[in-house]
Design a protein around this motif. Sequence first.
Motif, short mmCIF file in Angstrom:
data_model
loop_
_atom_site.label_atom_id
_atom_site.label_comp_id
_atom_site.label_asym_id
_atom_site.label_seq_id
_atom_site.Cartn_x
_atom_site.Cartn_y
_atom_site.Cartn_z
N VAL A 38 0.81 -1.22 0.00
CA VAL A 38 0.00 0.00 0.00
C VAL A 38 0.84 1.26 0.00
O VAL A 38 0.54 2.22 -0.71
N LEU A 39 1.90 1.29 0.80
CA LEU A 39 2.69 2.51 0.98
C LEU A 39 3.95 2.50 0.12
O LEU A 39 4.56 1.46 -0.11
N ASP A 40 4.35 3.72 -0.32
CA ASP A 40 5.62 3.85 -1.02
C ASP A 40 6.74 3.98 0.02
O ASP A 40 6.49 3.86 1.22
N GLY A 41 7.94 4.22 -0.42
CA GLY A 41 9.08 4.32 0.49
C GLY A 41 9.06 5.53 1.42
O GLY A 41 9.87 5.63 2.33
N PHE A 42 8.10 6.43 1.20
CA PHE A 42 7.98 7.63 2.03
C PHE A 42 6.75 7.60 2.94
O PHE A 42 6.38 8.60 3.54
N GLY A 43 6.09 6.43 3.02
CA GLY A 43 4.91 6.30 3.86
C GLY A 43 3.64 6.87 3.27
O GLY A 43 2.65 7.08 3.97
N LYS A 44 3.64 7.12 1.97
CA LYS A 44 2.46 7.67 1.28
C LYS A 44 1.78 6.57 0.46
O LYS A 44 2.41 5.60 0.04
N LEU A 45 0.50 6.77 0.19
CA LEU A 45 -0.28 5.81 -0.60
C LEU A 45 0.29 5.70 -2.01
O LEU A 45 0.46 6.72 -2.69
N ARG A 46 0.59 4.49 -2.44
CA ARG A 46 1.05 4.25 -3.81
C ARG A 46 -0.14 4.40 -4.75
O ARG A 46 -1.21 3.88 -4.48
N SER A 47 0.03 5.07 -5.86
CA SER A 47 -1.08 5.28 -6.80
C SER A 47 -1.57 3.97 -7.40
O SER A 47 -2.75 3.84 -7.71
N ASP A 48 -0.69 2.98 -7.51
CA ASP A 48 -1.08 1.68 -8.08
C ASP A 48 -1.12 0.59 -7.01
O ASP A 48 -0.89 -0.58 -7.30
N TYR A 49 -1.41 0.97 -5.76
CA TYR A 49 -1.36 0.02 -4.65
C TYR A 49 -2.22 -1.22 -4.88
O TYR A 49 -1.87 -2.31 -4.44
N ALA A 50 -3.36 -1.08 -5.54
CA ALA A 50 -4.30 -2.20 -5.68
C ALA A 50 -3.79 -3.27 -6.63
O ALA A 50 -4.32 -4.38 -6.65
N ARG A 51 -2.75 -2.96 -7.38
CA ARG A 51 -2.15 -3.97 -8.25
C ARG A 51 -1.12 -4.74 -7.43
O ARG A 51 -0.07 -4.20 -7.09
N PRO A 52 -1.41 -6.00 -7.08
CA PRO A 52 -0.48 -6.77 -6.25
C PRO A 52 0.89 -6.90 -6.92
O PRO A 52 1.00 -6.90 -8.14
N ARG A 53 1.91 -7.00 -6.10
CA ARG A 53 3.27 -7.14 -6.59
C ARG A 53 3.43 -8.48 -7.30
O ARG A 53 2.89 -9.48 -6.87
N SER A 54 4.19 -8.48 -8.38
CA SER A 54 4.42 -9.72 -9.12
C SER A 54 5.65 -10.46 -8.61
O SER A 54 5.82 -11.63 -8.88
N GLY A 55 6.52 -9.79 -7.86
CA GLY A 55 7.73 -10.42 -7.33
C GLY A 55 7.60 -10.74 -5.86
O GLY A 55 6.52 -10.66 -5.27
N LEU A 56 8.71 -11.09 -5.26
CA LEU A 56 8.75 -11.46 -3.85
C LEU A 56 8.64 -10.24 -2.94
O LEU A 56 9.19 -9.18 -3.24
N VAL A 57 7.93 -10.41 -1.83
CA VAL A 57 7.88 -9.41 -0.77
C VAL A 57 8.28 -10.13 0.50
O VAL A 57 7.70 -11.16 0.85
#
Length: 122
Positions: free
Chosen positions: A78-97
């Motif tokens: 959900v969050l970018d590296g600055f603690g803000k909402l990512r604009s494309d947050y709803a698209r799940p990551r395709s790589g490892l988390v």
Amino acid sequence: LCLSFIVCSCSPAKQDDLYGTYIAEYDVAKEKLILNEDGTFMQEVTLKSTSKVDIARGTWTYRQESGYITFDKNFIVVLDGFGKLRSDYARPRSGLVGLPAICFLNSIEIGSHEGVLYKKRR
């Protein structure tokens, strides 16, 4: 003495203790994360500003040696590296988390205090 108690009470979680439901609540969203014994997960993200709900499902693994859970795909970040909402947050990551899983004072936490911290419901 108090410091040694706190240090000793933090340790990598055991896999059997990880199964269950976790909640994370922070400025922009509330999340529910369910880790199943069969290695699957369900993540539900509810944005606070709109009440929009997004759901992701995927698989997870855990390595106690490192103390990290790895979500193989489909995890919503959900969050970018600055603690803000990512604009494309709803698209799940395709790589490892990868997120740390810590047993702290008899409770399990996944993530970090700097980002999103999931706390296991008892």
